[in-house]
Design an enzyme around this catalytic site. Structure first.
Site, PDB file in Angstrom:
ATOM      1  CE  LYS A 128      -4.280  -1.845   0.718  1.00 33.69           C
ATOM      2  NZ  LYS A 128      -3.693  -3.462   0.609  1.00 33.69           N
TER       3      LYS A 128
HETATM    4  C1  LIG Z   1      -4.311  -4.302  -0.098  1.00 31.50           C
HETATM    5  C2  LIG Z   1      -3.464  -5.854  -0.265  1.00 31.50           C
HETATM    6  C3  LIG Z   1      -3.655  -6.702  -1.172  1.00 31.50           C
HETATM    7  C4  LIG Z   1      -4.813  -6.588  -2.083  1.00 31.50           C
HETATM    8  O1  LIG Z   1      -4.723  -5.577  -3.108  1.00 31.50           O
HETATM    9  P1  LIG Z   1      -6.058  -5.163  -4.064  1.00 31.50           P
HETATM   10  O2  LIG Z   1      -5.451  -3.947  -4.442  1.00 31.50           O
HETATM   11  O3  LIG Z   1      -6.972  -4.739  -2.849  1.00 31.50           O
HETATM   12  O4  LIG Z   1      -6.352  -6.345  -4.736  1.00 31.50           O
HETATM   13  C5  LIG Z   1      -2.899  -7.800  -1.223  1.00 31.50           C
HETATM   14  N1  LIG Z   1      -1.910  -7.838  -0.367  1.00 31.50           N
HETATM   15  C6  LIG Z   1      -1.486  -7.177   0.599  1.00 31.50           C
HETATM   16  C7  LIG Z   1      -0.468  -7.389   1.410  1.00 31.50           C
HETATM   17  C8  LIG Z   1      -2.437  -6.045   0.775  1.00 31.50           C
HETATM   18  O5  LIG Z   1      -2.081  -5.220   1.560  1.00 31.50           O
END
Ligand SMILES: *Cc1c(COP(=O)(O)O)cnc(C)c1O
Length: 496
Positions: free
Chosen positions: A115
């Site tokens: 993120k």
């Molecule tokens: C948010 C997240 C995801 C999923 O990503 P999306 O964009 O919501 O599909 C996968 N792995 C981790 C560690 C995340 O924090």
């Protein structure tokens, strides 16, 4: 370039990029999409290969953000992806074994999860958007978090001009590591408050504040405008296109990919943001073959990609890859828009709201099939993928990445397609140290904080800087309040 809502059939309400980023969600409830997709020409791509990550990001984002100057974007990208913050590099590509399988590590930033790739740059884009749209109020960002998003948002918004942030989390609903990470957060414009209750109580409280015109009025008079750090904001999606292009550059630079060759991409998916960014890169001309959508035990997307029916009416599972425990993947709306148009999108979203399910027309399903294929890994397969990556390739994988590794292998075994494969690695193994430790040691860690040290000792790898020395950091936020007092906490923070 104008932006429109995914549900705006007659394109009646164009907004600028800055406006789309400031507003987040369109007035009709749809998501903002650019009116056209720029093309990544061969010359453009080749030139990018000589750039560092920040310049690659600024050049790609400039294609979409024509109301920002290249200099503004470059300066923001250099700050966002600085080596002091992304100490292991912004998006390094690491070979896993010798079968043309690569891990695109998106977790070397300040919270050790992917993120950061969007949340380090998005607040800077927002801060500029406020100025570009003549906004003199301060954006107040309220977040309810079950752990990881809150920390990434705090790190993204800390000390960003013309913004303030308050994060609410359930006092007993986050892990010890997550609590420590948030309670020790630095930054003059941020505050963290624990709520007596669960995540839903925190989220309901935030939604209530957003929907309360009395609060909005009082904030407005005090010089504040409410804003969200939500993953459906275009400013969060756009930076995610960059690392797929960057991965292509790295593969090309290393001679792993030649003129005319494609690569496949496998993404551990929750809200469909990350994999949708890869789809946009593909539509813009990046030579991606298949997009493998990897889900965990909550495989609503796998079922959708296989059948054409999206059905959220099903049991919800808590898994060891919690960031993928999602039954409504909001960004899927953008895929519907790009494959089916506004009318079908609006209709599907209405059905989703009313019945929790919809089926796309056959020609839309066929169009989606040209790019995507869906797989999932249950808990046992996820753990097995961690064990195997470590035992066979010496690669330490987190639980979310492991879901993708399992799906990538299932895809290769089933299809025999051995095209170079890039797996998006979305978290440091240390972010989910307890389950990674369990899979490798076949033993229980002492607790989730101790698991960091136990995993480090077991694998002779280092704890990444965002997670080391947590227990020794100064706790800045220790307030615990009732959910009914959230509004007063907001006024209190702002001195209203
Ligand atoms: C948010 C997240 C995801 C999923 O990503 P999306 O964009 O919501 O599909 C996968 N792995 C981790 C560690 C995340 O924090």
């Amino acid at each position: 370039m104008n932006y429109y809502s995914t549900r705006d059939e007659n394109k009646t309400a164009p907004v600028s990029a800055a406006q789309a980023i400031k507003q987040g969600l369109a007035d009709d409830g749809g998501l903002f999409v650019p009116e056209t997709l720029p093309t990544l020409t061969r010359d453009f791509l080749r030139a990018l290969c000589a750039d560092d990550y920040a310049a690659r990001a600024a050049k790609i984002m400039k294609l979409f953000l024509d109301d920002y100057t290249y200099e503004e974007l470059l300066s923001d990208c250099q700050a966002a992806y600085a080596p002091t913050s992304f100490r292991g590099g912004a998006a390094p590509l690491v070979a896993v074994g010798d079968k043309d399988l690569y891990s695109l590590e998106l977790w070397h930033g300040p919270t050790a999860a992917f993120k950061d790739m969007a949340l380090q740059i998005m607040p800077r884009l927002l801060s500029r958007a406020l100025k570009k749209t003549g906004e003199d109020r301060t954006a107040l960002i309220l977040v309810a978090t079950s752990g990881d998003t809150g920390k990434a948002a705090l790190e993204g918004y800390r000390d960003i001009d013309q913004t303030k942030m308050i994060v609410f989390y359930p006092v007993d609903g986050v892990s010890r590591v997550q609590k420590l990470q948030m309670a020790t957060q630095e930054g003059e414009n941020v505050r963290v408050v624990a709520i007596r209750g669960n995540f839903d109580d925190a989220q309901t409280g935030v939604k209530r504040i957003f929907g309360d015109s009395v609060v909005a009025d009082r904030l407005n008079k005090g010089g504040y405008l409410l804003s969200s750090a939500n993953s459906i904001n275009w400013g969060r999606l756009l930076p995610q296109i960059v690392y797929y292009v960057s991965a292509w550059c790295d593969l090309t630079n290393e001679g792993k990919l030649h003129e005319g060759e494609v690569f496949n991409v496998c993404v551990p998916t929750g809200n469909f943001g990350n994999i949708f960014a890869a789809y946009l890169a593909r539509r813009m001309g990046l030579p991606i073959g298949r997009l493998i959508c990897a889900s965990n035990q909550n495989h609503v997307l796998t079922d959708f990609l296989r059948t054409g029916t999206y059905d959220r009416n099903r049991a919800f599972h808590l898994t060891m890859s919690p960031s993928m425990d999602i039954l409504i993947s909001s960004n899927l709306e953008r895929l519907l828009y790009f494959t089916a148009g506004s009318a079908v999108t609006a209709d599907c979203m209405k059905q989703l709201n009313q019945n929790g399910c919809y089926t796309v027309p056959a020609e839309v399903k066929a169009e989606i099939d040209r790019a995507f294929v869906g797989y999932y890994a249950d808990e046992q397969q996820t753990a097995a993928a961690i064990t195997k990556a470590w035992a066979e390739n010496g690669y330490l994988s987190d639980t979310h990445t492991a879901v993708a590794l399992s799906c990538a292998e299932q895809y290769r075994t089933e299809t025999g397609d051995m095209t170079p494969m890039v797996v998006a690695s979305t978290a440091s193994p240390y972010k989910f140290a307890n389950n990674v430790y369990r899979a490798i040691a076949k033993a229980e860690p002492t607790d989730d904080l101790a698991a960091l040290y136990e995993l480090s000792a077991l694998t002779a790898t280092d704890i990444p800087y965002p997670l080391s020395g947590l227990a020794e950091r100064t706790v800045r936020f220790s307030d615990v309040i009732d959910a009914s007092d959230m509004t007063s906490a907001v006024y209190d923070t702002l001195g209203l």
